[in-house]
Motif scaffolding. Structure first.
Motif, PDB file in Angstrom:
ATOM      1  N   LEU A 263      26.847  38.128  36.106  1.00  0.00           N
ATOM      2  CA  LEU A 263      27.804  38.702  37.187  1.00  0.00           C
ATOM      3  C   LEU A 263      29.090  38.122  36.897  1.00  0.00           C
ATOM      4  O   LEU A 263      30.057  38.729  36.802  1.00  0.00           O
ATOM      5  CB  LEU A 263      27.184  38.322  38.628  1.00  0.00           C
ATOM      6  CG  LEU A 263      28.018  38.676  39.892  1.00  0.00           C
ATOM      7  CD1 LEU A 263      28.101  40.425  39.711  1.00  0.00           C
ATOM      8  CD2 LEU A 263      27.307  38.344  40.882  1.00  0.00           C
ATOM      9  N   VAL A 264      29.392  36.644  36.806  1.00  0.00           N
ATOM     10  CA  VAL A 264      30.583  36.053  36.495  1.00  0.00           C
ATOM     11  C   VAL A 264      31.365  36.543  35.338  1.00  0.00           C
ATOM     12  O   VAL A 264      32.430  36.994  35.277  1.00  0.00           O
ATOM     13  CB  VAL A 264      30.515  34.580  36.524  1.00  0.00           C
ATOM     14  CG1 VAL A 264      31.556  33.620  36.082  1.00  0.00           C
ATOM     15  CG2 VAL A 264      30.157  34.013  38.029  1.00  0.00           C
ATOM     16  N   TRP A 265      30.395  36.487  34.208  1.00  0.00           N
ATOM     17  CA  TRP A 265      31.054  36.811  32.941  1.00  0.00           C
ATOM     18  C   TRP A 265      31.482  38.508  32.831  1.00  0.00           C
ATOM     19  O   TRP A 265      32.452  38.926  32.198  1.00  0.00           O
ATOM     20  CB  TRP A 265      30.456  36.286  31.462  1.00  0.00           C
ATOM     21  CG  TRP A 265      30.610  34.842  31.782  1.00  0.00           C
ATOM     22  CD1 TRP A 265      29.795  33.871  32.097  1.00  0.00           C
ATOM     23  CD2 TRP A 265      31.755  34.310  30.757  1.00  0.00           C
ATOM     24  NE1 TRP A 265      30.312  32.660  31.769  1.00  0.00           N
ATOM     25  CE2 TRP A 265      31.739  32.659  31.355  1.00  0.00           C
ATOM     26  CE3 TRP A 265      32.824  34.760  30.561  1.00  0.00           C
ATOM     27  CZ2 TRP A 265      32.609  31.823  30.764  1.00  0.00           C
ATOM     28  CZ3 TRP A 265      33.851  33.642  30.188  1.00  0.00           C
ATOM     29  CH2 TRP A 265      33.569  32.428  30.210  1.00  0.00           C
ATOM     30  N   GLY A 266      30.547  39.227  33.493  1.00  0.00           N
ATOM     31  CA  GLY A 266      30.959  40.521  33.515  1.00  0.00           C
ATOM     32  C   GLY A 266      31.875  40.889  34.079  1.00  0.00           C
ATOM     33  O   GLY A 266      32.900  41.832  33.659  1.00  0.00           O
ATOM     34  N   MET A 267      32.219  40.189  35.241  1.00  0.00           N
ATOM     35  CA  MET A 267      33.621  40.594  36.167  1.00  0.00           C
ATOM     36  C   MET A 267      34.779  39.742  35.524  1.00  0.00           C
ATOM     37  O   MET A 267      35.728  40.688  35.592  1.00  0.00           O
ATOM     38  CB  MET A 267      33.197  40.012  37.468  1.00  0.00           C
ATOM     39  CG  MET A 267      32.256  40.604  38.367  1.00  0.00           C
ATOM     40  SD  MET A 267      31.687  39.802  40.091  1.00  0.00           S
ATOM     41  CE  MET A 267      33.172  38.848  40.399  1.00  0.00           C
ATOM     42  N   PHE A 268      34.634  39.004  34.515  1.00  0.00           N
ATOM     43  CA  PHE A 268      35.597  38.225  34.181  1.00  0.00           C
ATOM     44  C   PHE A 268      36.027  39.365  32.917  1.00  0.00           C
ATOM     45  O   PHE A 268      37.276  39.706  32.754  1.00  0.00           O
ATOM     46  CB  PHE A 268      35.474  36.990  33.456  1.00  0.00           C
ATOM     47  CG  PHE A 268      36.376  36.392  32.568  1.00  0.00           C
ATOM     48  CD1 PHE A 268      37.649  35.953  33.047  1.00  0.00           C
ATOM     49  CD2 PHE A 268      36.490  36.364  31.058  1.00  0.00           C
ATOM     50  CE1 PHE A 268      38.556  35.733  32.040  1.00  0.00           C
ATOM     51  CE2 PHE A 268      37.290  36.101  30.402  1.00  0.00           C
ATOM     52  CZ  PHE A 268      38.479  35.535  30.835  1.00  0.00           C
ATOM     53  N   SER A 269      35.233  39.798  32.017  1.00  0.00           N
ATOM     54  CA  SER A 269      35.406  40.572  31.173  1.00  0.00           C
ATOM     55  C   SER A 269      35.912  42.082  31.488  1.00  0.00           C
ATOM     56  O   SER A 269      36.998  42.540  31.033  1.00  0.00           O
ATOM     57  CB  SER A 269      34.067  41.071  30.182  1.00  0.00           C
ATOM     58  OG  SER A 269      33.489  40.003  29.632  1.00  0.00           O
ATOM     59  N   ALA A 270      35.442  42.525  32.592  1.00  0.00           N
ATOM     60  CA  ALA A 270      36.314  43.712  33.372  1.00  0.00           C
ATOM     61  C   ALA A 270      37.408  43.327  33.697  1.00  0.00           C
ATOM     62  O   ALA A 270      38.488  44.381  33.567  1.00  0.00           O
ATOM     63  CB  ALA A 270      35.054  44.166  34.436  1.00  0.00           C
ATOM     64  N   THR A 271      37.744  42.401  34.239  1.00  0.00           N
ATOM     65  CA  THR A 271      39.000  41.997  34.691  1.00  0.00           C
ATOM     66  C   THR A 271      40.154  41.965  33.411  1.00  0.00           C
ATOM     67  O   THR A 271      41.191  42.374  33.653  1.00  0.00           O
ATOM     68  CB  THR A 271      38.958  40.835  35.539  1.00  0.00           C
ATOM     69  OG1 THR A 271      38.184  40.821  36.727  1.00  0.00           O
ATOM     70  CG2 THR A 271      40.301  40.351  36.110  1.00  0.00           C
ATOM     71  N   VAL A 272      39.600  41.179  32.591  1.00  0.00           N
ATOM     72  CA  VAL A 272      40.621  41.128  31.312  1.00  0.00           C
ATOM     73  C   VAL A 272      41.037  42.580  30.782  1.00  0.00           C
ATOM     74  O   VAL A 272      42.139  42.862  30.569  1.00  0.00           O
ATOM     75  CB  VAL A 272      39.970  40.243  30.213  1.00  0.00           C
ATOM     76  CG1 VAL A 272      40.854  40.404  28.924  1.00  0.00           C
ATOM     77  CG2 VAL A 272      39.757  38.785  30.804  1.00  0.00           C
ATOM     78  N   THR A 273      39.902  43.190  30.683  1.00  0.00           N
ATOM     79  CA  THR A 273      40.133  44.745  30.105  1.00  0.00           C
ATOM     80  C   THR A 273      41.039  45.620  31.000  1.00  0.00           C
ATOM     81  O   THR A 273      41.794  46.098  30.548  1.00  0.00           O
ATOM     82  CB  THR A 273      38.731  45.099  29.525  1.00  0.00           C
ATOM     83  OG1 THR A 273      38.302  44.400  28.708  1.00  0.00           O
ATOM     84  CG2 THR A 273      38.998  46.527  28.839  1.00  0.00           C
ATOM     85  N   LEU A 274      40.597  45.510  32.124  1.00  0.00           N
ATOM     86  CA  LEU A 274      41.513  46.373  33.268  1.00  0.00           C
ATOM     87  C   LEU A 274      43.052  45.803  33.217  1.00  0.00           C
ATOM     88  O   LEU A 274      43.713  46.526  33.537  1.00  0.00           O
ATOM     89  CB  LEU A 274      40.870  46.035  34.485  1.00  0.00           C
ATOM     90  CG  LEU A 274      41.442  46.753  35.598  1.00  0.00           C
ATOM     91  CD1 LEU A 274      41.621  48.349  35.591  1.00  0.00           C
ATOM     92  CD2 LEU A 274      40.798  46.743  37.115  1.00  0.00           C
ATOM     93  N   THR A 275      43.067  44.663  33.218  1.00  0.00           N
ATOM     94  CA  THR A 275      44.527  44.086  33.441  1.00  0.00           C
ATOM     95  C   THR A 275      45.352  44.349  32.116  1.00  0.00           C
ATOM     96  O   THR A 275      46.130  44.843  32.108  1.00  0.00           O
ATOM     97  CB  THR A 275      44.390  42.561  33.350  1.00  0.00           C
ATOM     98  OG1 THR A 275      43.675  41.927  34.661  1.00  0.00           O
ATOM     99  CG2 THR A 275      45.983  41.936  33.444  1.00  0.00           C
ATOM    100  N   ALA A 276      44.781  44.504  30.877  1.00  0.00           N
ATOM    101  CA  ALA A 276      45.352  44.880  29.751  1.00  0.00           C
ATOM    102  C   ALA A 276      45.639  46.350  29.657  1.00  0.00           C
ATOM    103  O   ALA A 276      46.527  46.754  29.459  1.00  0.00           O
ATOM    104  CB  ALA A 276      44.373  44.698  28.650  1.00  0.00           C
ATOM    105  N   GLN A 277      44.673  47.230  30.284  1.00  0.00           N
ATOM    106  CA  GLN A 277      45.101  48.618  30.735  1.00  0.00           C
ATOM    107  C   GLN A 277      46.383  48.760  31.476  1.00  0.00           C
ATOM    108  O   GLN A 277      47.273  49.535  31.410  1.00  0.00           O
ATOM    109  CB  GLN A 277      43.845  49.307  31.171  1.00  0.00           C
ATOM    110  CG  GLN A 277      43.913  50.785  31.484  1.00  0.00           C
ATOM    111  CD  GLN A 277      44.122  51.551  30.223  1.00  0.00           C
ATOM    112  OE1 GLN A 277      43.403  51.663  29.307  1.00  0.00           O
ATOM    113  NE2 GLN A 277      45.133  52.476  30.000  1.00  0.00           N
ATOM    114  N   LEU A 278      46.188  48.219  32.691  1.00  0.00           N
ATOM    115  CA  LEU A 278      47.281  48.246  33.674  1.00  0.00           C
ATOM    116  C   LEU A 278      48.807  47.666  32.971  1.00  0.00           C
ATOM    117  O   LEU A 278      49.754  48.383  33.174  1.00  0.00           O
ATOM    118  CB  LEU A 278      46.966  47.414  34.706  1.00  0.00           C
ATOM    119  CG  LEU A 278      45.736  47.884  35.642  1.00  0.00           C
ATOM    120  CD1 LEU A 278      45.349  47.068  36.829  1.00  0.00           C
ATOM    121  CD2 LEU A 278      46.043  49.393  36.113  1.00  0.00           C
TER     122      LEU A 278
END
Length: 192
Positions: free
Chosen positions: A35-50
């Protein structure tokens, strides 16, 4: 070679059955890590996209090292708690941690030393593949939820390939639904 009598064979079969009934097939490592690392990974990729899409300023990237430090701190603290268990780690848990560290270590090494080859989305894709390996390892031990979540992670990779302008969104969704989703399902089901 000696011939085994039926009673002796039955005793051996019963002994093997007792051993197998006590063997551990579930990981029980804690869905919270996924849960923690999946959310972190999603946040990193989403931030890069934004940032790439100029929806948020580049200065927003300062948040990522803070989130990374938080995820690492959580993992260390929780890992120490799990390490203090009286029964120790089962063989399957040791195998799982080996696969996890090999997959994630190779992804980290690749990201650090080949950052000019594996730029933004390729870098995220490396983590997606590493996450899929971990989920499929768990699935190979009979966990259907891990199989479904691993497929979700890989489907996001394939979909991102055909949607280059939205690749960050798609890869982020794959990590959120697949990797973090597996963690959440495991916590709710209490079987990981």
């Amino acid at each position: 070679m000696e011939t085994m009598q039926p009673a002796e064979a039955r005793d051996h079969i019963e002994m093997v059955d007792r051993i197998l009934s006590r063997s551990e097939r579930s990981l029980h490592v804690g869905g919270e890590f996924f849960l923690v690392w999946g959310m972190f990974s999603a946040t990193v990729t989403l931030t890069a996209q934004l940032v790439v899409g100029r929806a948020i300023p580049t200065s927003s990237l300062w948040l990522l090292p803070v989130l990374l430090a938080g995820a690492i701190a959580f993992s260390v603290i929780r890992g120490k708690q799990l390490g203090k268990r009286k029964d120790g780690l089962s063989l399957i848990q040791r195998e799982f941690f080996a696969v996890l560290w090999i997959s994630m270590g190779a992804a980290m090494f690749t990201d650090v030393v080949a950052y000019q080859i594996f730029t933004t989305w390729a870098s995220s894709a490396i983590w997606t593949v590493a996450a899929a390996v971990v989920l499929f390892f768990i699935a190979s031990h009979g966990n259907r939820r891990a199989l479904v979540c691993g497929i979700i992670v890989l489907v996001s990779l394939a979909a991102a390939n055909f949607m280059p302008h939205y690749a960050g969104y798609v890869l982020s969704a794959g990590m959120l639904l697949g990797y973090a989703g597996f963690g959440l399902i495991s916590i709710i089901a209490r079987d990981c």
